[in-house]
Design an enzyme around this catalytic site. Structure first.
Site, short mmCIF file in Angstrom:
data_model
loop_
_atom_site.label_atom_id
_atom_site.label_comp_id
_atom_site.label_asym_id
_atom_site.label_seq_id
_atom_site.Cartn_x
_atom_site.Cartn_y
_atom_site.Cartn_z
N ARG A 89 0.83 -1.21 0.00
CA ARG A 89 0.00 0.00 0.00
C ARG A 89 0.85 1.26 0.00
NH1 ARG A 89 -4.14 -3.11 3.78
NH2 ARG A 89 -2.19 -3.68 4.76
N ARG A 139 11.93 -0.47 7.88
CA ARG A 139 12.51 -0.87 9.16
C ARG A 139 14.02 -0.94 8.98
NH1 ARG A 139 8.47 0.44 11.11
NH2 ARG A 139 6.92 -0.78 12.25
N GLU A 182 16.98 1.67 16.99
CA GLU A 182 16.38 2.96 17.36
C GLU A 182 16.15 3.05 18.87
OE1 GLU A 182 12.83 3.37 15.00
OE2 GLU A 182 13.94 3.07 13.14
N HIS A 204 12.67 8.50 12.61
CA HIS A 204 11.47 7.67 12.40
C HIS A 204 10.18 8.51 12.49
CE1 HIS A 204 9.77 3.33 12.84
NE2 HIS A 204 8.93 4.11 12.18
C1 8YV Z 1 4.89 3.69 13.94
C2 8YV Z 1 5.59 2.78 11.90
O1 8YV Z 1 3.55 3.71 14.12
O2 8YV Z 1 3.41 2.27 11.22
C3 8YV Z 1 4.56 1.87 11.38
O3 8YV Z 1 4.88 0.71 11.11
O4 8YV Z 1 6.73 2.54 11.80
C4 8YV Z 1 5.21 4.05 12.54
O5 8YV Z 1 4.16 4.65 11.88
C5 8YV Z 1 5.50 4.55 14.89
O6 8YV Z 1 6.79 4.11 15.02
C6 8YV Z 1 4.75 4.49 16.20
O7 8YV Z 1 5.56 4.75 17.23
#
Ligand code: 8YV
Length: 321
Positions: free
Chosen positions: A154, A232, A261, A279
């Site tokens: 997506r 990631r 992180e 992030h």
């Molecule tokens: C996290 C994210 O929500 O949606 C994800 O997979 O990596 C981010 O949007 C964020 O790290 C929340 O702390």
């Protein structure tokens, strides 16, 4: 009927905690003086977990929550949750897809442009009073370039749609070819890296993708190559990336995510051709509110017998109650 007991492992944004407190009996592990003792005491009563994407939910934790029915996770990526184990136990896992796709895609394009044209570096050049001594050096370009997308899900598709407006060629690699897109498919990541100048990483984290952007892939990207990662940190061999940047075997990198992180290797910060973000892909007030709302909606919907709103693939909802 008493309100279902919900457990929070770590604090979440205020709007989520307030909504959960209003609808459920909310228990917080983060404020417990002895979290393990607290878990032993309340564990058997807990029917729902609300977590952010960074709190691990593994088998050991699930074993301490024998009546767990649902894990509602904040974020689209759920690589810190053992969703297969949840599936085996009949526990539903939900995430927050779609509501963040455009936001992350916007940020990905911003990071790509910032990295290619060295926008933060140019800003520093001006602020540090270096302009009168000389113009900012000429940069790399997007003109005539091909962008490769690793993971045409997506968010990957939302990035590709935006890239179409930039007049670049688009290619991708993923588990399978997607018939409804006009972009060039490469059956391996190495072939994609060979064919493109910029590699945009948007695939999910987890054991299957750990370290797949390795030294060979970076080498294939070549000395004009630029790596962008909004997925990631675990997908990229960070030591190999640092080595490639230091040796100039790739040109630059724009990273929103890191292996460990919030700790970022000093070697990455020391390099001139990197743009590093903490992030922030989904990090707007608007989108984080929408994600929080979906975390709550999944729990409310589940406990009112209507099933989860956005279950993950490993724990599909079959309509049972
Ligand atoms: C996290 C994210 O929500 O949606 C994800 O997979 O990596 C981010 O949007 C964020 O790290 C929340 O702390």
């Amino acid at each position: 009927m008493p309100a279902p007991d919900i457990l929070l492992l770590r604090p979440m944004q205020a709007s989520v905690m307030e909504a959960l407190e209003a609808a459920f009996a909310l228990h917080r592990l983060d404020t417990a003086t002895d979290p393990s003792a607290r878990l032993a005491e309340i564990g058997p009563r807990i029917r729902g977990l609300a977590v952010n994407a960074h709190a691990p939910v593994d088998r050991a934790l699930m074993e301490r929550l024998p009546n767990l029915e649902i894990v509602s996770s904040f974020g689209v990526g759920y690589d810190t949750i053992d969703a297969r184990e949840a599936g085996r136990r009949g526990v539903i896992v939900t995430n927050t897809p779609d509501v963040l796709s455009d936001e992350v895609a916007d940020l990905a394009l911003g990071l790509l442009l910032a990295t290619v044209r060295q926008i933060p570096q140019a800003d520093r050049h001006l602020r540090e009073g270096r302009w009168p001594q000389g113009s900012f050096p000429l940069t790399a370009t997007l003109r005539g370039r091909t962008v490769g997308i690793l993971g045409l899900g997506r968010i990957g598709r939302a990035i590709a749609r935006r890239l179409e407006g930039f007049g670049v060629a688009i290619a991708y690699h993923g588990r399978r070819r997607q018939e409804d897109v006009p972009y060039a498919y490469h059956p391996t990541l190495l072939a994609l890296a060979r064919a493109v100048h910029l590699l945009m990483v948007v695939a999910p984290g987890g054991p299957e993708t750990s370290g797949i952007v390795d030294a060979a892939v970076l080498d294939a990207l070549g000395p004009d190559g630029i790596l962008i990662n909004v997925a990631r940190g675990s997908l990229v061999d960070e030591a190999a990336l640092i080595a490639a940047l230091q040796a100039g075997t790739i040109h630059g990198a724009g990273l929103d995510v890191f292996a460990n992180e919030p700790h970022v290797p000093e070697a990455l910060s020391a390099l001139g051709h990197t743009v590093l973000l903490p992030h922030v892909g989904s990090g707007s007030v608007h989108t984080r509110a929408a994600m929080g709302q979906l975390v709550v909606e999944n729990l409310v919907s589940w406990f009112s017998g209507k099933g989860p709103v956005t279950p993950v693939a490993e724990t599909p909802w079959s309509g049972r109650t």
